[in-house]
Motif scaffolding. Sequence first.
Motif, short mmCIF file in Angstrom:
data_model
loop_
_atom_site.label_atom_id
_atom_site.label_comp_id
_atom_site.label_asym_id
_atom_site.label_seq_id
_atom_site.Cartn_x
_atom_site.Cartn_y
_atom_site.Cartn_z
N VAL A 59 0.85 -1.19 0.00
CA VAL A 59 0.00 0.00 0.00
C VAL A 59 0.89 1.24 0.00
O VAL A 59 1.84 1.32 0.78
CB VAL A 59 -0.93 0.03 1.24
CG1 VAL A 59 -1.84 1.25 1.19
CG2 VAL A 59 -1.74 -1.25 1.33
N ASN A 60 0.55 2.23 -0.87
CA ASN A 60 1.38 3.43 -0.89
C ASN A 60 0.85 4.50 0.06
O ASN A 60 -0.19 4.32 0.69
CB ASN A 60 1.55 3.97 -2.32
CG ASN A 60 0.27 4.55 -2.91
OD1 ASN A 60 -0.68 4.89 -2.20
ND2 ASN A 60 0.25 4.69 -4.22
N SER A 61 1.55 5.59 0.14
CA SER A 61 1.20 6.64 1.11
C SER A 61 -0.09 7.37 0.75
O SER A 61 -0.63 8.12 1.57
CB SER A 61 2.35 7.65 1.24
OG SER A 61 2.65 8.22 -0.02
N HIS A 62 -0.59 7.18 -0.49
CA HIS A 62 -1.88 7.75 -0.88
C HIS A 62 -3.04 6.80 -0.58
O HIS A 62 -4.19 7.13 -0.85
CB HIS A 62 -1.88 8.09 -2.38
CG HIS A 62 -0.88 9.13 -2.78
ND1 HIS A 62 -0.86 10.39 -2.24
CD2 HIS A 62 0.15 9.08 -3.66
CE1 HIS A 62 0.13 11.09 -2.77
NE2 HIS A 62 0.77 10.32 -3.64
N GLY A 63 -2.71 5.61 -0.06
CA GLY A 63 -3.74 4.64 0.26
C GLY A 63 -4.08 3.70 -0.87
O GLY A 63 -4.99 2.86 -0.74
N TYR A 64 -3.36 3.79 -2.00
CA TYR A 64 -3.64 2.91 -3.13
C TYR A 64 -2.87 1.60 -2.99
O TYR A 64 -1.68 1.58 -2.65
CB TYR A 64 -3.22 3.58 -4.44
CG TYR A 64 -4.17 4.66 -4.91
CD1 TYR A 64 -5.33 4.34 -5.62
CD2 TYR A 64 -3.90 6.00 -4.64
CE1 TYR A 64 -6.19 5.33 -6.04
CE2 TYR A 64 -4.77 6.99 -5.05
CZ TYR A 64 -5.91 6.66 -5.76
OH TYR A 64 -6.76 7.64 -6.17
N PRO A 65 -3.53 0.47 -3.30
CA PRO A 65 -2.83 -0.81 -3.30
C PRO A 65 -1.98 -0.97 -4.55
O PRO A 65 -2.27 -0.37 -5.59
CB PRO A 65 -3.96 -1.84 -3.28
CG PRO A 65 -5.08 -1.15 -3.98
CD PRO A 65 -4.97 0.31 -3.61
N TYR A 66 -0.92 -1.75 -4.43
CA TYR A 66 -0.06 -2.05 -5.57
C TYR A 66 0.22 -3.55 -5.57
O TYR A 66 0.63 -4.11 -4.55
CB TYR A 66 1.26 -1.28 -5.47
CG TYR A 66 2.25 -1.61 -6.56
CD1 TYR A 66 2.03 -1.20 -7.87
CD2 TYR A 66 3.41 -2.33 -6.28
CE1 TYR A 66 2.93 -1.50 -8.88
CE2 TYR A 66 4.32 -2.63 -7.28
CZ TYR A 66 4.09 -2.22 -8.58
OH TYR A 66 4.98 -2.52 -9.57
N ILE A 67 -0.05 -4.20 -6.69
CA ILE A 67 0.13 -5.64 -6.81
C ILE A 67 1.26 -5.91 -7.79
O ILE A 67 1.29 -5.37 -8.90
CB ILE A 67 -1.15 -6.34 -7.31
CG1 ILE A 67 -2.34 -5.96 -6.45
CG2 ILE A 67 -0.95 -7.85 -7.34
CD1 ILE A 67 -2.25 -6.38 -5.01
N GLN A 68 2.18 -6.75 -7.37
CA GLN A 68 3.31 -7.10 -8.24
C GLN A 68 3.47 -8.61 -8.28
O GLN A 68 3.41 -9.28 -7.24
CB GLN A 68 4.59 -6.45 -7.73
CG GLN A 68 5.79 -6.63 -8.66
CD GLN A 68 7.01 -5.90 -8.15
OE1 GLN A 68 7.44 -6.14 -7.02
NE2 GLN A 68 7.57 -5.01 -8.96
N LEU A 102 6.94 -0.08 1.08
CA LEU A 102 7.29 -0.70 2.36
C LEU A 102 8.06 0.26 3.26
O LEU A 102 8.09 0.06 4.49
CB LEU A 102 8.11 -1.97 2.13
CG LEU A 102 7.35 -3.15 1.50
CD1 LEU A 102 8.29 -4.32 1.27
CD2 LEU A 102 6.17 -3.58 2.38
N SER A 103 8.65 1.29 2.68
CA SER A 103 9.35 2.29 3.50
C SER A 103 8.36 3.09 4.34
O SER A 103 8.71 3.58 5.42
CB SER A 103 10.14 3.25 2.60
OG SER A 103 11.15 2.56 1.89
N GLY A 104 7.12 3.21 3.84
CA GLY A 104 6.14 4.00 4.57
C GLY A 104 5.04 3.20 5.23
O GLY A 104 4.44 3.65 6.20
N GLU A 105 4.77 1.99 4.73
CA GLU A 105 3.69 1.16 5.27
C GLU A 105 4.09 -0.30 5.17
O GLU A 105 4.31 -0.82 4.07
CB GLU A 105 2.38 1.41 4.51
CG GLU A 105 1.23 0.50 4.92
CD GLU A 105 0.93 0.56 6.40
OE1 GLU A 105 1.24 -0.42 7.11
OE2 GLU A 105 0.39 1.59 6.84
#
Length: 202
Positions: A59-68, A102-105
């Motif tokens: 999850v980024n700092s804007h609250g959006y999920p990211y799938i890799q 991961l640095s922020g959440e």
Amino acid sequence: MPRKFGEIAFTPEVQAAQLQRGSRQTYERYIANGPANDSITPQIAEFIACLDGFYLGTVNSHGYPYIQFRGGTPGFLRVLNEKTLGFADFSGNVQYITVGNLSGEAKAFLFLMDYRHRKRLKVWGTAEYIEGDTALIEQLRIPGYPAEIERAILFHVEAVSENCPQHIPIRYSVNEVEAIMAPLQARITELEKLLSDRNKSR
């Protein structure tokens, strides 16, 4: 003992959606009665050892999920202990979205899929990246795989849930197809040789 994934996944909003649609009572009973499912069992470890890929969610700092998607030879996702998974993070497109997230959440999610056997596993937890730890990187290195390892990523398990196989399409990897076809190819070669020898003897 309540199932741990329900505490994480069934937020008040999810519970309200279940209540509105008639499934809340069923899931209340299901979550309240059963194993905690908050660690890696030997059966899950065996399942993980066969995987050649998985999906990692952050999850980024804007609250959006990211799938890799992460891929490698079977066994590249390692069970380090009943609460920790780890894998080598190879050099790639240098976007570093997962690392930045991961640095922020630390909250993260693993979606493990075995298409051939129509089995999927969801894993909630937290993740961290570790750079400069030579011993850990060597522990996660895939023998014979030449890709450059930039760092290690550790996933700390908080909850696990196995889905039903409904709607999972059956798919085979190239290696699986080759393994299935190998006896047939050998038999074809054998019959072709028999036919050739018979023709030569005429």
